[in-house]
Design a protein around this motif. Sequence first.
Motif, PDB file in Angstrom:
ATOM      1  N   ASN A   1      22.021 -44.663  -9.174  1.00 40.26           N
ATOM      2  CA  ASN A   1      21.685 -46.269 -10.268  1.00 40.26           C
ATOM      3  C   ASN A   1      23.215 -47.174  -9.524  1.00 40.26           C
ATOM      4  O   ASN A   1      22.684 -48.237  -9.505  1.00 40.26           O
ATOM      5  CB  ASN A   1      22.298 -45.833 -11.387  1.00 40.26           C
ATOM      6  CG  ASN A   1      22.786 -47.413 -12.329  1.00 40.26           C
ATOM      7  OD1 ASN A   1      21.699 -48.419 -12.021  1.00 40.26           O
ATOM      8  ND2 ASN A   1      23.282 -47.108 -13.317  1.00 40.26           N
ATOM      9  N   GLU A   2      23.860 -46.235  -9.414  1.00 41.46           N
ATOM     10  CA  GLU A   2      25.351 -47.146  -8.320  1.00 41.46           C
ATOM     11  C   GLU A   2      24.491 -48.039  -7.183  1.00 41.46           C
ATOM     12  O   GLU A   2      24.981 -49.161  -7.275  1.00 41.46           O
ATOM     13  CB  GLU A   2      26.053 -46.192  -8.398  1.00 41.46           C
ATOM     14  CG  GLU A   2      27.812 -47.037  -7.418  1.00 41.46           C
ATOM     15  CD  GLU A   2      28.762 -45.541  -7.249  1.00 41.46           C
ATOM     16  OE1 GLU A   2      28.995 -44.681  -5.824  1.00 41.46           O
ATOM     17  OE2 GLU A   2      29.011 -45.164  -8.021  1.00 41.46           O
ATOM     18  N   ARG A   3      23.591 -48.067  -6.419  1.00 43.00           N
ATOM     19  CA  ARG A   3      22.708 -48.054  -5.736  1.00 43.00           C
ATOM     20  C   ARG A   3      22.563 -49.460  -5.265  1.00 43.00           C
ATOM     21  O   ARG A   3      21.999 -50.239  -4.986  1.00 43.00           O
ATOM     22  CB  ARG A   3      22.555 -46.926  -4.315  1.00 43.00           C
ATOM     23  CG  ARG A   3      22.191 -47.040  -2.705  1.00 43.00           C
ATOM     24  CD  ARG A   3      23.162 -47.819  -2.124  1.00 43.00           C
ATOM     25  NE  ARG A   3      24.539 -47.151  -1.851  1.00 43.00           N
ATOM     26  CZ  ARG A   3      25.859 -46.601  -2.149  1.00 43.00           C
ATOM     27  NH1 ARG A   3      26.216 -48.250  -2.882  1.00 43.00           N
ATOM     28  NH2 ARG A   3      26.393 -45.806  -2.421  1.00 43.00           N
TER      29      ARG A   3
ATOM     30  N   PRO B   1      21.832 -42.623  -1.419  1.00 42.85           N
ATOM     31  CA  PRO B   1      22.021 -41.657  -2.552  1.00 42.85           C
ATOM     32  C   PRO B   1      21.745 -40.268  -2.169  1.00 42.85           C
ATOM     33  O   PRO B   1      22.094 -39.322  -3.044  1.00 42.85           O
ATOM     34  CB  PRO B   1      20.953 -43.010  -3.140  1.00 42.85           C
ATOM     35  CG  PRO B   1      20.683 -43.412  -2.753  1.00 42.85           C
ATOM     36  CD  PRO B   1      20.307 -43.346  -1.771  1.00 42.85           C
TER      37      PRO B   1
ATOM     38  N   GLU C   1      23.789 -41.135 -11.620  1.00 41.58           N
ATOM     39  CA  GLU C   1      24.297 -42.305 -11.623  1.00 41.58           C
ATOM     40  C   GLU C   1      25.091 -42.679 -10.053  1.00 41.58           C
ATOM     41  O   GLU C   1      25.343 -43.824 -10.514  1.00 41.58           O
ATOM     42  CB  GLU C   1      26.216 -40.973 -11.646  1.00 41.58           C
ATOM     43  CG  GLU C   1      27.211 -42.266 -11.804  1.00 41.58           C
ATOM     44  CD  GLU C   1      28.258 -41.354 -11.126  1.00 41.58           C
ATOM     45  OE1 GLU C   1      29.954 -42.014 -11.327  1.00 41.58           O
ATOM     46  OE2 GLU C   1      28.559 -40.342 -11.930  1.00 41.58           O
ATOM     47  N   LYS C   2      24.986 -41.900  -8.937  1.00 41.63           N
ATOM     48  CA  LYS C   2      24.905 -42.573  -7.969  1.00 41.63           C
ATOM     49  C   LYS C   2      23.228 -43.031  -7.538  1.00 41.63           C
ATOM     50  O   LYS C   2      23.695 -44.483  -6.552  1.00 41.63           O
ATOM     51  CB  LYS C   2      24.961 -41.528  -6.998  1.00 41.63           C
ATOM     52  CG  LYS C   2      26.354 -40.865  -7.403  1.00 41.63           C
ATOM     53  CD  LYS C   2      27.589 -41.953  -6.768  1.00 41.63           C
ATOM     54  CE  LYS C   2      29.041 -40.998  -6.533  1.00 41.63           C
ATOM     55  NZ  LYS C   2      30.071 -41.521  -6.810  1.00 41.63           N
TER      56      LYS C   2
ATOM     57  N   GLN D   1      25.916 -35.366 -10.186  1.00 41.51           N
ATOM     58  CA  GLN D   1      25.999 -37.491 -10.017  1.00 41.51           C
ATOM     59  C   GLN D   1      24.713 -38.382  -9.631  1.00 41.51           C
ATOM     60  O   GLN D   1      24.687 -39.206  -9.368  1.00 41.51           O
ATOM     61  CB  GLN D   1      27.291 -37.640  -8.957  1.00 41.51           C
ATOM     62  CG  GLN D   1      28.937 -36.666  -9.144  1.00 41.51           C
ATOM     63  CD  GLN D   1      28.869 -36.054  -8.698  1.00 41.51           C
ATOM     64  OE1 GLN D   1      28.117 -34.666  -8.135  1.00 41.51           O
ATOM     65  NE2 GLN D   1      30.163 -35.972  -7.801  1.00 41.51           N
TER      66      GLN D   1
ATOM     67  N   THR E   1      15.481 -44.202 -11.956  1.00 41.43           N
ATOM     68  CA  THR E   1      16.036 -45.676 -11.632  1.00 41.43           C
ATOM     69  C   THR E   1      15.920 -46.879 -12.241  1.00 41.43           C
ATOM     70  O   THR E   1      16.588 -47.477 -13.082  1.00 41.43           O
ATOM     71  CB  THR E   1      17.013 -45.743 -10.837  1.00 41.43           C
ATOM     72  OG1 THR E   1      17.515 -44.515 -10.227  1.00 41.43           O
ATOM     73  CG2 THR E   1      18.271 -46.398 -10.053  1.00 41.43           C
TER      74      THR E   1
ATOM     75  N   GLN F   1      24.072 -52.256  -6.485  1.00 40.76           N
ATOM     76  CA  GLN F   1      25.244 -52.856  -5.662  1.00 40.76           C
ATOM     77  C   GLN F   1      23.905 -53.761  -4.713  1.00 40.76           C
ATOM     78  O   GLN F   1      24.214 -54.446  -4.419  1.00 40.76           O
ATOM     79  CB  GLN F   1      25.788 -51.661  -4.763  1.00 40.76           C
ATOM     80  CG  GLN F   1      26.254 -51.968  -3.321  1.00 40.76           C
ATOM     81  CD  GLN F   1      26.173 -51.169  -1.747  1.00 40.76           C
ATOM     82  OE1 GLN F   1      25.673 -50.488  -1.922  1.00 40.76           O
ATOM     83  NE2 GLN F   1      26.251 -51.919  -0.438  1.00 40.76           N
TER      84      GLN F   1
END
Length: 205
Positions: A186-188, A172, A183-184, A180, A95, A191
């Motif tokens: 990267n999302e964390r 995550p 994606e998850k 996912q 990531t 954030q």
Amino acid sequence: MALFNSIENILSTLDVTSISNERKETLQPLVAYIQTKVSENKPIRINFICTHNSRRSHLSQIWAQAIAYHFGINNVTCYSGGTEATALFPMVAETLKNTGFEIQTLSEGNNPVYSIKYSDNEAPIIGFSKKLDSPFNPASEFAAIMTCSQADGGCPFIAGAEARIPITFEDPKAFDNTPQQAEKYNERSIQIATELFYVYSQINA
């Protein structure tokens, strides 16, 4: 002073207006800690702590170090640790690599060691899983940031810490081995970067 362009590009897209007022209150003790150290011209040591020192604590450590550099806030050294040592989860390294950090594997094995660079001219962060009281981490005069609720609940006292601040993130890990996963993670990561960007943006250097 410049981060790698790809990291700067990510920072330019972060939306601090997405942070709720309630969350800003959670972040405020870290703002206050850093501001006090900056005002007193003292070293700023921040140790991000999670149960396994494998995901959230590393993402927090690495973003906190890079974003301090972005803002020109000197004397910041960021660390991470766990209540137990496991390994830096490979998806975390992936990531960060996808975000523009330059990552080299220094050693393989059950607990690999990574070199993580965010700028051409700065020393790399050395990433690997370790206990929070590892000799690699500061023994005193640091802020302990509890990045997971298990470590927050299980470690009411952190030896040597001047401040103990719970700033917890969802894990995550729940999406490991699912479609996912990337994606998850990267999302964390985004954030965490957004919230730490907000923290440093509040500092009067």
